[in-house]
Design a protein around this motif. Structure first.
Motif, PDB file in Angstrom:
ATOM      1  N   GLN A 198      31.886  33.762  49.874  1.00  0.00           N
ATOM      2  CA  GLN A 198      31.032  32.967  48.989  1.00  0.00           C
ATOM      3  C   GLN A 198      30.255  33.874  48.027  1.00  0.00           C
ATOM      4  O   GLN A 198      29.297  33.424  47.393  1.00  0.00           O
ATOM      5  CB  GLN A 198      30.042  32.144  49.820  1.00  0.00           C
ATOM      6  CG  GLN A 198      30.681  31.122  50.718  1.00  0.00           C
ATOM      7  CD  GLN A 198      31.355  30.017  49.930  1.00  0.00           C
ATOM      8  OE1 GLN A 198      30.875  29.592  48.885  1.00  0.00           O
ATOM      9  NE2 GLN A 198      32.488  29.548  50.415  1.00  0.00           N
TER      10      GLN A 198
ATOM     11  N   ILE B 189      28.198  36.272  48.772  1.00  0.00           N
ATOM     12  CA  ILE B 189      26.831  36.445  49.257  1.00  0.00           C
ATOM     13  C   ILE B 189      26.712  37.812  49.919  1.00  0.00           C
ATOM     14  O   ILE B 189      27.291  38.044  50.984  1.00  0.00           O
ATOM     15  CB  ILE B 189      26.452  35.346  50.282  1.00  0.00           C
ATOM     16  CG1 ILE B 189      26.596  33.961  49.669  1.00  0.00           C
ATOM     17  CG2 ILE B 189      25.040  35.579  50.812  1.00  0.00           C
ATOM     18  CD1 ILE B 189      26.460  32.829  50.676  1.00  0.00           C
TER      19      ILE B 189
ATOM     20  N   ASP C 198      17.412  33.318  47.061  1.00  0.00           N
ATOM     21  CA  ASP C 198      18.122  32.286  46.304  1.00  0.00           C
ATOM     22  C   ASP C 198      19.479  31.930  46.905  1.00  0.00           C
ATOM     23  O   ASP C 198      20.065  30.909  46.537  1.00  0.00           O
ATOM     24  CB  ASP C 198      18.265  32.687  44.835  1.00  0.00           C
ATOM     25  CG  ASP C 198      19.081  33.938  44.622  1.00  0.00           C
ATOM     26  OD1 ASP C 198      19.101  34.811  45.517  1.00  0.00           O
ATOM     27  OD2 ASP C 198      19.695  34.067  43.554  1.00  0.00           O
ATOM     28  N   GLN C 199      19.986  32.724  47.834  1.00  0.00           N
ATOM     29  CA  GLN C 199      21.266  32.421  48.479  1.00  0.00           C
ATOM     30  C   GLN C 199      21.114  32.086  49.962  1.00  0.00           C
ATOM     31  O   GLN C 199      22.110  31.886  50.649  1.00  0.00           O
ATOM     32  CB  GLN C 199      22.230  33.594  48.312  1.00  0.00           C
ATOM     33  CG  GLN C 199      22.647  33.819  46.872  1.00  0.00           C
ATOM     34  CD  GLN C 199      23.651  34.935  46.739  1.00  0.00           C
ATOM     35  OE1 GLN C 199      23.417  36.044  47.208  1.00  0.00           O
ATOM     36  NE2 GLN C 199      24.767  34.648  46.111  1.00  0.00           N
TER      37      GLN C 199
END
Length: 117
Positions: free
Chosen positions: A85, A87, A105-106
């Protein structure tokens, strides 16, 4: 009870998104640490710290599985799952739980991704 089997560790991660905020820094020299230190690692270059700070930009996801020190593959599986993803993460092994640090934010996406793995 600790879990050593790779598949059982991954199946039992039960990630929990911690409501606090965290930051990484490093200090040199001796002395005492501030009370908000979560992790301190003695290294030849200094002492990296992970601090609990309300204004920090990192979130922590605690893996509830009690992974055995001799278990193989849990940090790699988590990092690989999150990398799909896009991340980035920092894995900190602990006893009895491992902790995953991701950007604020993730954090929700990271937590949801690990729940769905």
């Amino acid at each position: 009870m600790t879990v050593k089997d790779t598949a059982a560790m991954i199946a039992g991660i039960q990630p929990v998104l911690n409501p606090g905020a965290w930051s990484f820094c490093a200090v040199t020299g001796g002395g005492t640490f501030p009370p908000d230190v979560f992790v301190a690692i003695q290294a030849s270059e200094g002492t990296p710290l992970i601090l609990s700070q309300a204004s920090a930009a990192l979130k922590m996801i605690k893996l509830q599985v009690q992974s055995d020190f001799e278990g193989v593959g849990l940090p790699a599986a988590v990092a690989t799952t999150l990398s799909r993803q896009s991340i980035p993460c920092n894995v900190v092994a602990g006893d009895p739980h491992d902790h995953i640090f991701v950007s604020e934010d993730q954090a929700s996406l990271a937590h949801d991704t690990l729940l769905k793995r």
